[in-house]
Design an enzyme around this catalytic site. Structure first.
Site, PDB file in Angstrom:
ATOM      1  N   ARG A 216       0.818  -1.208   0.000  1.00  0.00           N
ATOM      2  CA  ARG A 216       0.000   0.000   0.000  1.00  0.00           C
ATOM      3  C   ARG A 216       0.851   1.257   0.000  1.00  0.00           C
ATOM      4  NH1 ARG A 216      -3.746   1.525   5.006  1.00  0.00           N
ATOM      5  NH2 ARG A 216      -1.970   2.823   5.541  1.00  0.00           N
TER       6      ARG A 216
ATOM      7  N   CYS B  36       0.031   5.531   0.745  1.00  0.00           N
ATOM      8  CA  CYS B  36      -0.971   6.498   1.191  1.00  0.00           C
ATOM      9  C   CYS B  36      -0.399   7.895   1.003  1.00  0.00           C
ATOM     10  CB  CYS B  36      -1.344   6.259   2.655  1.00  0.00           C
ATOM     11  SG  CYS B  36      -2.607   7.404   3.252  1.00  0.00           S
TER      12      CYS B  36
END
Length: 129
Positions: free
Chosen positions: A106, A108
């Protein structure tokens, strides 16, 4: 251009903008960015950032399912876009509840604004092999 298939589903929001909800290339599925928009109403969901994060992940899962996958279980990479990093912990809690002990890779990032003035948006890559 590679041999690809455009994925479309009523389970995720659609627009008249020039992009596919998802594109399958071999065993890889690239899911377009989704905010916290309810596909049935076209409205941003009410509620806190956790409720909005849940809706985003439901939209992503619907595209994976439409491509023949197993929802979030097939997601291998997610990019999260937040308009306020102060909400990072709350997003992590809602996100973690959906992915459990084996979450995907991931990224962000904080952004100044997102379409429809949503507070969170995510795109994803899934492996369907």
């Amino acid at each position: 251009m590679a041999d690809t298939d455009s994925i479309e589903t009523d389970g995720a929001p659609s627009t008249d903008n020039p992009y596919s909800q998802g594109v399958r290339a071999g065993d890889a599925l690239y899911v377009s960015g989704y905010g916290s928009v309810d596909p049935e109403t076209g409205d941003v969901v009410d509620g806190d950032i956790a409720a909005q994060t849940d809706r985003v992940l439901e939209n992503v899962a619907a595209v994976v399912d439409a491509a023949g996958g197993d929802g979030l279980a097939d997601v291998v990479k997610v990019t999260v876009y937040l308009t306020d990093l102060e909400e990072y912990d709350a997003v992590n809690e809602a996100y973690g509840a959906r992915f459990g002990d084996d979450p995907p890779a991931r990224v962000c990032v904080e952004v100044s604004r997102l379409p429809d003035d949503v507070r969170v948006e995510m795109d994803a890559t899934a492996s369907l092999g």
